[in-house]
Design an enzyme around this catalytic site. Sequence first.
Site, PDB file in Angstrom:
ATOM      1  N   ASP A 170       0.857  -1.188   0.000  1.00  0.00           N
ATOM      2  CA  ASP A 170       0.000   0.000   0.000  1.00  0.00           C
ATOM      3  C   ASP A 170       0.899   1.247   0.000  1.00  0.00           C
ATOM      4  O   ASP A 170       1.829   1.343   0.800  1.00  0.00           O
ATOM      5  CB  ASP A 170      -0.872  -0.048   1.268  1.00  0.00           C
ATOM      6  CG  ASP A 170      -1.969   1.003   1.282  1.00  0.00           C
ATOM      7  OD1 ASP A 170      -2.354   1.493   0.205  1.00  0.00           O
ATOM      8  OD2 ASP A 170      -2.452   1.317   2.395  1.00  0.00           O
ATOM      9  N   HIS A 200      -7.808   9.873   4.110  1.00  0.00           N
ATOM     10  CA  HIS A 200      -7.298   8.879   5.064  1.00  0.00           C
ATOM     11  C   HIS A 200      -7.648   9.271   6.505  1.00  0.00           C
ATOM     12  O   HIS A 200      -7.901  10.437   6.790  1.00  0.00           O
ATOM     13  CB  HIS A 200      -5.769   8.765   4.930  1.00  0.00           C
ATOM     14  CG  HIS A 200      -5.321   8.149   3.632  1.00  0.00           C
ATOM     15  ND1 HIS A 200      -4.549   8.816   2.715  1.00  0.00           N
ATOM     16  CD2 HIS A 200      -5.550   6.930   3.104  1.00  0.00           C
ATOM     17  CE1 HIS A 200      -4.316   8.024   1.673  1.00  0.00           C
ATOM     18  NE2 HIS A 200      -4.914   6.874   1.880  1.00  0.00           N
ATOM     19  N   GLY A 201      -7.621   8.278   7.378  1.00  0.00           N
ATOM     20  CA  GLY A 201      -7.767   8.559   8.806  1.00  0.00           C
ATOM     21  C   GLY A 201      -9.201   8.512   9.302  1.00  0.00           C
ATOM     22  O   GLY A 201     -10.113   8.081   8.595  1.00  0.00           O
ATOM     23  N   ASN A 258      -9.955   0.113   0.162  1.00  0.00           N
ATOM     24  CA  ASN A 258      -8.954  -0.025   1.218  1.00  0.00           C
ATOM     25  C   ASN A 258      -9.576   0.229   2.588  1.00  0.00           C
ATOM     26  O   ASN A 258     -10.278   1.220   2.779  1.00  0.00           O
ATOM     27  CB  ASN A 258      -7.822   0.986   1.009  1.00  0.00           C
ATOM     28  CG  ASN A 258      -6.942   0.637  -0.168  1.00  0.00           C
ATOM     29  OD1 ASN A 258      -7.222  -0.302  -0.912  1.00  0.00           O
ATOM     30  ND2 ASN A 258      -5.877   1.386  -0.345  1.00  0.00           N
ATOM     31  N   ASP A 290      -8.300   0.484   6.473  1.00  0.00           N
ATOM     32  CA  ASP A 290      -7.239   0.504   7.476  1.00  0.00           C
ATOM     33  C   ASP A 290      -7.776   1.031   8.808  1.00  0.00           C
ATOM     34  O   ASP A 290      -7.695   0.358   9.836  1.00  0.00           O
ATOM     35  CB  ASP A 290      -6.071   1.375   6.980  1.00  0.00           C
ATOM     36  CG  ASP A 290      -4.833   1.232   7.850  1.00  0.00           C
ATOM     37  OD1 ASP A 290      -4.840   0.395   8.774  1.00  0.00           O
ATOM     38  OD2 ASP A 290      -3.850   1.952   7.609  1.00  0.00           O
ATOM     39  N   THR A 291      -8.369   2.220   8.776  1.00  0.00           N
ATOM     40  CA  THR A 291      -8.852   2.841  10.022  1.00  0.00           C
ATOM     41  C   THR A 291      -9.819   1.939  10.788  1.00  0.00           C
ATOM     42  O   THR A 291      -9.701   1.790  12.013  1.00  0.00           O
ATOM     43  CB  THR A 291      -9.517   4.201   9.702  1.00  0.00           C
ATOM     44  OG1 THR A 291      -8.520   5.061   9.140  1.00  0.00           O
ATOM     45  CG2 THR A 291     -10.079   4.848  10.961  1.00  0.00           C
TER      46      THR A 291
HETATM   47 ZN   LIG Z   1      -4.381   5.211   0.762  1.00  0.00          ZN
END
Ligand SMILES: [Zn+2]
Length: 307
Positions: free
Chosen positions: A82, A180-181, A253, A255-256
């Site tokens: 990533d 993001h986040g 995607n 992730d968080t």
């Molecule tokens: Zn990303």
Amino acid sequence: MPLVSMAEILKDANQHGYAVGAFNVNNLEMAQAIFWAAEDERSPVILQCSENAAKYAGFDFLSNIVKIGASKATVPVALHLDHGKSVEACITCIRHGFTSVMIDGSHFPFEGNVAITKQVVDIAHVVGVSVEGELGRLGGIEDDVNVDERDAMLTDPQEAKAFIEQSGADALAVAVGTSHGAYKFKSEAKLDLGRIKEIKQLTGAALVLHGASGVLPSLIEKANKYGAKLEGVRGVPEESIKEAISYGINKINIDTDMRLAFTSAVREVLYTKPTDFDPRKVIGPARDSIREVVRGKMQLFGSSGKA
Ligand SMILES: [Zn+2]
């Protein structure tokens, strides 16, 4: 079965109009949870890690954990880098058996982005590894941003077409208003769905949505109940995710939400069971929590039952 390339997984998703989750993995428990969820759901799956995660766990440890998991899996699995920042990072991952890499040249002007992406494609394709590129700048669409500023930030559909043609990338990460986040939007979530549709029509490529966690309210509530201080967090609503997929997103995607699932469960154990100190008892519930979150994503993305 052995790891497959991401292009192979995304080809079916692109043909049949669903998306496959790409879940960030940092450690053994997260990898196990993702594999179990994929088996539960009969879903193809992408496990991915950033350069920092690979450094944290070690390229050898992380890639081998995923390879062992994949060898036992009965669903297609790809291992993806990533946000690769350099050609060198991509080569390091290819040498460690990754079957897909992202080269993020989105901070370069268009020509520079095409050039570095093509350079990675030329290397990766020789060994059957797929490549994701990125065009545009991720960030929430705020009300005080004017149209010119907004266009400068989001992925231009014509540029996307040229980018795919010139670079040969297998998948394209697009900027359509996500970020993001855990703090994605100041107020209501806004995605430029028409832009996804236009990019898809012009490129036909497998499109990737970054910054797409839901920042699930149930996880935030649990985390805050047991001592976290997460205020003003906001993710992408499930309805927007469904629409984005219907317009052409094929890889999402996450992730968080993985981080929130993990740490909220750890907080609960430490808070409610102050006499427990066995790591398995502390981290085990986090693994269960991630498994449940990943299953929910697979159902939402339409990849359940596709393996
Ligand atoms: Zn990303």
